[in-house]
Design a protein around this motif. Structure first.
Motif, PDB file in Angstrom:
ATOM      1  N   HIS A 176     -15.962   2.767 -13.908  1.00 34.86           N
ATOM      2  CA  HIS A 176     -17.338   3.014 -14.293  1.00 34.86           C
ATOM      3  C   HIS A 176     -18.096   3.627 -13.124  1.00 34.86           C
ATOM      4  CE1 HIS A 176     -17.535  -1.139 -12.661  1.00 34.86           C
ATOM      5  NE2 HIS A 176     -18.718  -0.770 -12.219  1.00 34.86           N
ATOM      6  N   ILE A 177     -19.286   4.105 -13.404  1.00 33.95           N
ATOM      7  CA  ILE A 177     -20.112   4.758 -12.394  1.00 33.95           C
ATOM      8  C   ILE A 177     -21.395   3.954 -12.224  1.00 33.95           C
ATOM      9  CG2 ILE A 177     -21.331   6.871 -11.726  1.00 33.95           C
ATOM     10  CD1 ILE A 177     -18.315   7.267 -11.921  1.00 33.95           C
ATOM     11  N   GLU A 178     -21.689   3.575 -10.982  1.00 33.46           N
ATOM     12  CA  GLU A 178     -22.959   2.930 -10.665  1.00 33.46           C
ATOM     13  C   GLU A 178     -23.923   4.010 -10.201  1.00 33.46           C
ATOM     14  OE1 GLU A 178     -21.544  -1.408  -9.023  1.00 33.46           O
ATOM     15  OE2 GLU A 178     -22.246   0.081  -7.600  1.00 33.46           O
ATOM     16  N   VAL A 179     -25.120   3.996 -10.749  1.00 33.59           N
ATOM     17  CA  VAL A 179     -26.146   4.936 -10.330  1.00 33.59           C
ATOM     18  C   VAL A 179     -27.308   4.104  -9.802  1.00 33.59           C
ATOM     19  CG1 VAL A 179     -27.705   6.788 -11.017  1.00 33.59           C
ATOM     20  CG2 VAL A 179     -25.439   6.610 -12.064  1.00 33.59           C
ATOM     21  N   ILE A 180     -27.618   4.321  -8.533  1.00 28.87           N
ATOM     22  CA  ILE A 180     -28.657   3.546  -7.872  1.00 28.87           C
ATOM     23  C   ILE A 180     -29.764   4.485  -7.420  1.00 28.87           C
ATOM     24  CG2 ILE A 180     -29.196   1.981  -5.973  1.00 28.87           C
ATOM     25  CD1 ILE A 180     -26.170   1.224  -6.066  1.00 28.87           C
ATOM     26  N   LYS A 181     -30.996   4.150  -7.805  1.00 27.44           N
ATOM     27  CA  LYS A 181     -32.156   4.939  -7.415  1.00 27.44           C
ATOM     28  C   LYS A 181     -32.877   4.218  -6.287  1.00 27.44           C
ATOM     29  CE  LYS A 181     -36.411   6.928  -9.251  1.00 27.44           C
ATOM     30  NZ  LYS A 181     -37.254   7.035 -10.466  1.00 27.44           N
ATOM     31  N   GLY A 182     -33.197   4.962  -5.252  1.00 25.26           N
ATOM     32  CA  GLY A 182     -33.913   4.374  -4.136  1.00 25.26           C
ATOM     33  C   GLY A 182     -34.539   5.439  -3.278  1.00 25.26           C
TER      34      GLY A 182
ATOM     35  N   SER B 108     -31.151  14.379  -4.918  1.00 30.26           N
ATOM     36  CA  SER B 108     -32.527  14.061  -4.512  1.00 30.26           C
ATOM     37  C   SER B 108     -33.484  14.769  -5.460  1.00 30.26           C
ATOM     38  CB  SER B 108     -32.802  14.493  -3.068  1.00 30.26           C
ATOM     39  OG  SER B 108     -32.773  15.886  -2.944  1.00 30.26           O
ATOM     40  N   ASP B 109     -34.624  14.131  -5.695  1.00 31.20           N
ATOM     41  CA  ASP B 109     -35.603  14.753  -6.584  1.00 31.20           C
ATOM     42  C   ASP B 109     -36.188  15.996  -5.911  1.00 31.20           C
ATOM     43  OD1 ASP B 109     -37.626  13.972  -4.829  1.00 31.20           O
ATOM     44  OD2 ASP B 109     -38.436  12.440  -6.128  1.00 31.20           O
ATOM     45  N   PRO B 110     -36.901  16.824  -6.669  1.00 29.49           N
ATOM     46  CA  PRO B 110     -37.416  18.074  -6.092  1.00 29.49           C
ATOM     47  C   PRO B 110     -38.308  17.881  -4.861  1.00 29.49           C
ATOM     48  CG  PRO B 110     -37.549  18.151  -8.479  1.00 29.49           C
ATOM     49  CD  PRO B 110     -37.145  16.749  -8.108  1.00 29.49           C
ATOM     50  N   GLU B 111     -38.987  16.749  -4.761  1.00 27.76           N
ATOM     51  CA  GLU B 111     -39.862  16.492  -3.609  1.00 27.76           C
ATOM     52  C   GLU B 111     -39.132  15.805  -2.464  1.00 27.76           C
ATOM     53  OE1 GLU B 111     -40.902  15.422  -6.838  1.00 27.76           O
ATOM     54  OE2 GLU B 111     -41.857  17.374  -7.061  1.00 27.76           O
ATOM     55  N   GLY B 112     -37.889  15.387  -2.676  1.00 30.43           N
ATOM     56  CA  GLY B 112     -37.135  14.687  -1.644  1.00 30.43           C
ATOM     57  C   GLY B 112     -37.615  13.264  -1.414  1.00 30.43           C
ATOM     58  N   TYR B 113     -38.241  12.678  -2.432  1.00 31.58           N
ATOM     59  CA  TYR B 113     -38.790  11.324  -2.320  1.00 31.58           C
ATOM     60  C   TYR B 113     -37.801  10.275  -2.816  1.00 31.58           C
ATOM     61  CZ  TYR B 113     -42.326   7.624  -2.637  1.00 31.58           C
ATOM     62  OH  TYR B 113     -43.025   6.464  -2.486  1.00 31.58           O
ATOM     63  N   TRP B 114     -37.248  10.493  -4.008  1.00 27.12           N
ATOM     64  CA  TRP B 114     -36.271   9.576  -4.588  1.00 27.12           C
ATOM     65  C   TRP B 114     -34.877  10.163  -4.466  1.00 27.12           C
ATOM     66  CZ3 TRP B 114     -37.706   4.858  -5.375  1.00 27.12           C
ATOM     67  CH2 TRP B 114     -39.019   4.576  -5.727  1.00 27.12           C
ATOM     68  N   TYR B 115     -33.909   9.272  -4.321  1.00 27.59           N
ATOM     69  CA  TYR B 115     -32.500   9.656  -4.233  1.00 27.59           C
ATOM     70  C   TYR B 115     -31.703   8.847  -5.236  1.00 27.59           C
ATOM     71  CZ  TYR B 115     -33.692  12.075   0.029  1.00 27.59           C
ATOM     72  OH  TYR B 115     -34.253  12.938   0.935  1.00 27.59           O
ATOM     73  N   LEU B 116     -30.668   9.474  -5.775  1.00 32.55           N
ATOM     74  CA  LEU B 116     -29.734   8.780  -6.654  1.00 32.55           C
ATOM     75  C   LEU B 116     -28.362   8.804  -6.016  1.00 32.55           C
ATOM     76  CD1 LEU B 116     -30.661  10.137 -10.193  1.00 32.55           C
ATOM     77  CD2 LEU B 116     -31.189   7.898  -9.240  1.00 32.55           C
ATOM     78  N   LYS B 117     -27.743   7.661  -6.000  1.00 28.54           N
ATOM     79  CA  LYS B 117     -26.379   7.537  -5.482  1.00 28.54           C
ATOM     80  C   LYS B 117     -25.474   7.228  -6.673  1.00 28.54           C
ATOM     81  CE  LYS B 117     -23.575   4.597  -2.477  1.00 28.54           C
ATOM     82  NZ  LYS B 117     -23.624   3.436  -1.582  1.00 28.54           N
ATOM     83  N   PHE B 118     -24.516   8.109  -6.937  1.00 27.71           N
ATOM     84  CA  PHE B 118     -23.521   7.921  -7.983  1.00 27.71           C
ATOM     85  C   PHE B 118     -22.260   7.424  -7.290  1.00 27.71           C
ATOM     86  CE2 PHE B 118     -26.544  10.703  -9.838  1.00 27.71           C
ATOM     87  CZ  PHE B 118     -26.394  10.684 -11.214  1.00 27.71           C
ATOM     88  N   LYS B 119     -21.809   6.239  -7.634  1.00 26.03           N
ATOM     89  CA  LYS B 119     -20.641   5.662  -6.980  1.00 26.03           C
ATOM     90  C   LYS B 119     -19.566   5.340  -8.010  1.00 26.03           C
ATOM     91  CE  LYS B 119     -19.049   2.000  -3.937  1.00 26.03           C
ATOM     92  NZ  LYS B 119     -19.388   0.793  -3.196  1.00 26.03           N
ATOM     93  N   ASP B 120     -18.367   5.860  -7.764  1.00 28.93           N
ATOM     94  CA  ASP B 120     -17.225   5.601  -8.628  1.00 28.93           C
ATOM     95  C   ASP B 120     -16.673   4.214  -8.303  1.00 28.93           C
ATOM     96  OD1 ASP B 120     -14.108   5.801  -9.143  1.00 28.93           O
ATOM     97  OD2 ASP B 120     -15.099   7.270 -10.416  1.00 28.93           O
TER      98      ASP B 120
END
Length: 90
Positions: free
Chosen positions: A36-42, A14-26
């Motif tokens: 491969h790794i999927e990285v999803i920002k939301g 999570s970003d420092p403000e807890g606003y955006w999150y990244l999910k790294f999925k194998d």
């Protein structure tokens, strides 16, 4: 992180403000060599579907590892899976 990850395993930042999150999925392709790794920002929106901003696929696991490390140096924090960022949407 991302070292001995297994198919479907996820890691979160999570970003420092807890606003955006990244999910790294194998993700595995037809064989282990096609990993491969999927990285999803939301960001979660309570009571609504999550806002999904970007989806990037890293075909080289080392590139995803470098992103993970760089973001932590920039203040992103390891966090748990986010309830409103459901697996079905991601």
């Amino acid at each position: 992180m991302l070292g001995a990850a297994r198919h479907g395993q996820t890691h979160w930042l999570s970003d420092p403000e807890g606003y955006w999150y990244l999910k790294f999925k194998d993700v595995l392709g037809r064989s282990y060599l096609e990993r491969h790794i999927e990285v999803i920002k939301g960001r979660p929106i309570k009571g609504e579907p999550a806002l999904l901003k970007t989806r990037t696929i890293y075909h080289h696991v080392d590139d995803a590892r470098e992103l993970w490390k760089r973001l932590q140096r920039e203040g992103w924090r390891v966090t748990s899976a986010q309830k409103y960022l459901s697996a079905e949407l991601w």
